[in-house]
Scaffold this active site. Structure first.
Site, PDB file in Angstrom:
ATOM      1  N   ASP A 270       0.876  -1.172   0.000  1.00 39.06           N
ATOM      2  CA  ASP A 270       0.000   0.000   0.000  1.00 39.06           C
ATOM      3  C   ASP A 270       0.912   1.220   0.000  1.00 39.06           C
ATOM      4  OD1 ASP A 270      -2.267   1.913   0.746  1.00 39.06           O
ATOM      5  OD2 ASP A 270      -3.308  -0.011   0.879  1.00 39.06           O
ATOM      6  N   HIS A 324      -3.272   4.017  -3.674  1.00 35.49           N
ATOM      7  CA  HIS A 324      -2.638   3.258  -2.580  1.00 35.49           C
ATOM      8  C   HIS A 324      -1.216   2.836  -2.968  1.00 35.49           C
ATOM      9  CE1 HIS A 324      -6.184   2.863   0.098  1.00 35.49           C
ATOM     10  NE2 HIS A 324      -6.832   3.039  -1.032  1.00 35.49           N
ATOM     11  N   GLU A 389     -10.312   3.530  -4.137  1.00 37.36           N
ATOM     12  CA  GLU A 389     -10.163   4.906  -3.664  1.00 37.36           C
ATOM     13  C   GLU A 389      -9.210   5.753  -4.506  1.00 37.36           C
ATOM     14  OE1 GLU A 389     -11.214   4.235   1.026  1.00 37.36           O
ATOM     15  OE2 GLU A 389      -9.123   3.995   0.417  1.00 37.36           O
TER      16      GLU A 389
END
Length: 620
Positions: A270, A324, A389
């Protein structure tokens, strides 16, 4: 004896020093033996309680000399009392257990397996694990009477079956229990070795330690036919925000095997860290790992994949992109908004970072990452490409990205950034397909890209599986089902197990509070979320994002709540958590018995006094 004394005298007169040394050693040995004998723990006194089955519940009664010969211990009582077989997860099909047990010898367990030499090591590992589980039942006891019948375990498996562990591996099994004059016999029939493994797991739960008689007992006669309702039954663990040792991951997989969960979804990297060691790009780990020791090497990953395979668990790798992404990419000039502040303008939590889809060399790096991951994870038959996201504000903060988009005649509106995202996904998928040499199913998280009108433009429903993280009641879930997409359910309101703890970027509690109890996990039904499209739900995963957890708190965050998910996905019972409560308490003890630090759910008094703790609603 006289001759020995005379020989000793002659020897001592010849070599007095050696003689003294030998004498001292003999004396020390004798003293040590005496100490061992004096300190030997005597067999424990019998417990004060026995149990009787009354109105489908085990009731605690006093144990005394007048009833000790016929007394029943709590584990034995729970085997037969009530309508539910004491196996977790609850079996789905035929269940018949005659209410009797037979005493077996721990030292008398024998396996009879198919003659398939190519997988002998796999069979041996599965059998050794079972033996260790039986050992764990008596590990903290003294005075075990290792008497009784030998337990013969016979396996029957389709020898032409595929020994690979894949998304659609047949996991059915049939377990039959019988006995002869000197043997207890367990026959396990299955199409695959993994179905047989599940049958062995069930058998381990039908063997109990009777603390009144200090012996192992197994159900004497019975039959269970069993198969899972959902193929995809998983747990997700994020190992980027905090590092988890391989040993802790193995312990997680051990617990998954106990409840027949079959997918370990490994969110391995991440923006916070890049612990995945890559031979082609060592700089990603050099600059991205928290320390040189907090990494996952190719060898450790292959070892974990094989460890999981023995336990019927597939390891599903995820490389989350294009968002990420951050730490580790410092030297590549392929990211946007890396660690940019104020972070809340560019991402959902610090540190920010996204790949820049306009950099041509990026896709060569992605191909290298995919190639090594595909190799490390033993050519998986499904892959997770993340897609979670993505921030258009992050991309729009990059002058390089803006110039590239304007040069193509695009604008800088949301739909244009979605098109940029689609451009990235097409190129990334092309590189993954090149590595895999075939078109594997690809999983992606729900996002703006999975919404109307973008999803069917950029994501082919015959290729992409969508993993739901929004609430189960989100109307966008129904949109995807109506469009024909297959789904994996991880709705955060019931399956995000990191919810309900203190905030870490602000005060108060974290964003998805309140805490989710096992009861809510148990009652979260994928078929209810699916509505009229139940066949499009492949299964479900509980997720543990690691902002506030590491290997020292891993067990209690997952267990026994993940066990509630396991039963929901294996048998999907029509009943609620209330029916399962007494079995859950016994199951939690089984987890602890096997070295899993599962959270306590109630005082132990509730375990010993079945159904006396839950609130009884008026009129019930």
């Amino acid at each position: 004896m006289i001759l020995q004394k005379e020989n000793m005298k002659r020897f001592c007169s010849a070599d007095k020093i050696t003689c003294y040394i030998i004498t001292v050693l003999i004396i020390i040995t004798i003293i040590g033996a005496v100490i061992i004998i004096l300190n030997a723990t005597p067999p424990p006194d019998p417990p004060a309680w026995r149990y009787e089955c009354q109105q489908n519940r085990c009731v605690k009664m006093e144990l005394n000399q007048s009833n000790i010969d016929t007394a029943i211990s709590l584990p034995v009582c729970r085997l037969f009392c009530g309508e539910n077989v004491p196996v977790w997860p609850k079996p789905t099909e035929t269940i018949r257990l005659d209410p009797s047990t037979v005493r077996i010898k721990k030292s008398g367990i024998n396996f009879r397996r198919p003659s398939t030499r190519s997988v002998d090591s796999l069979w041996s590992a599965i059998e050794n694990r079972f033996t260790n589980q039986i050992e764990a039942k008596v590990a903290h006891t003294t005075g075990l009477k290792d008497e009784g019948k030998n337990l013969i375990i016979k396996f029957s498996v389709n020898e032409s079956s595929n020994y690979n562990l894949e998304s659609y591996t047949d996991e059915r099994y049939k377990l039959s229990l019988s006995q002869t004059s000197n043997e207890a016999i367990a026959e396990i029939k299955a199409e695959t070795i993994y179905g047989a493994r599940h049958g062995l797991e069930t058998l381990s739960q039908l063997i109990v330690y009777d603390d009144i008689r200090r012996e192992l007992q197994v159900v004497a006669e019975g039959e269970i036919s069993d198969s899972p309702v959902y193929k995809h039954r998983g747990l997700l663990l994020d190992t980027s925000r905090n590092y988890f040792s391989v040993e802790s991951l193995k312990r997680l997989i051990d617990a998954m095997a106990i409840v027949k969960l079959n997918v370990f979804h490994w969110h391995i990297t991440d923006s916070h860290s890049f612990p995945l060691v890559l031979k082609s790009h060592p700089d990603l780990t050099k600059y991205g790992a928290y320390t040189p020791k907090k990494v996952y090497t190719p060898e450790s990953i292959r070892d974990l994949v094989q460890y999981a395979r023995v336990r019927g668990v597939r390891v599903l790798p995820e490389f989350d992109a294009p968002a990420h992404v951050g730490e580790g990419w410092q030297k590549k000039d392929m990211t946007a908004c890396f660690n940019k502040q104020p972070w809340q303008d560019y991402c959902v939590e610090p540190p920010c970072g996204q790949l820049d889809p306009t950099v041509d060399g990026l896709y060569d790096v992605l191909e290298d990452i995919y190639r090594e991951m595909y190799d490390y994870f033993d050519s998986p038959d499904i892959f997770h490409m993340g897609g979670d996201e993505v921030s258009t504000g992050c991309w729009n903060s990059s002058e390089r990205i803006q110039k590239w988009m304007l040069a193509k005649g695009w604008k800088l509106e949301e739909k244009d950034f979605i098109e940029l995202w689609g451009y990235f996904q097409d190129n990334a998928l092309e590189r993954f397909d090149k590595v895999a040499g075939r078109k594997l199913p690809i999983i992606m998280w729900t996002s703006h890209l999975t919404e109307k009108p973008f999803v069917d433009k950029y994501l082919d429903k015959s290729r992409y599986i969508i993993q739901i993280w929004t609430t189960g009641a989100d109307p966008k879930v129904q949109d995807l089902l109506e469009l024909g997409y297959k789904l994996i359910v991880s709705n955060y309101d019931a399956l995000y197990l990191d919810c309900g703890f203190g905030g870490w970027v602000n005060d108060g509690n974290n964003w998805c509070s309140p805490f989710i109890g096992w009861q809510k996990v148990y009652d979260n039904r994928p078929d209810k979320i699916a509505g009229q499209y139940p066949s499009q739900i492949l299964g479900s995963e509980a997720a543990l994002w690691a902002e506030q957890v590491d290997e020292y708190t891993l067990d209690s965050r997952f267990w026994p709540r993940a066990s509630a998910l396991a039963e929901r996905l294996w048998s999907n019972p029509d009943t609620t958590w209330r029916e399962a409560e007494s079995r859950m308490l016994m199951h939690r003890e089984r987890l602890v018995e096997n070295g899993i630090g599962a959270e306590a759910l109630q005082p132990e008094w509730c375990l010993q006094n079945e159904n006396d703790c839950p609130i009884i609603k008026s009129g019930a």
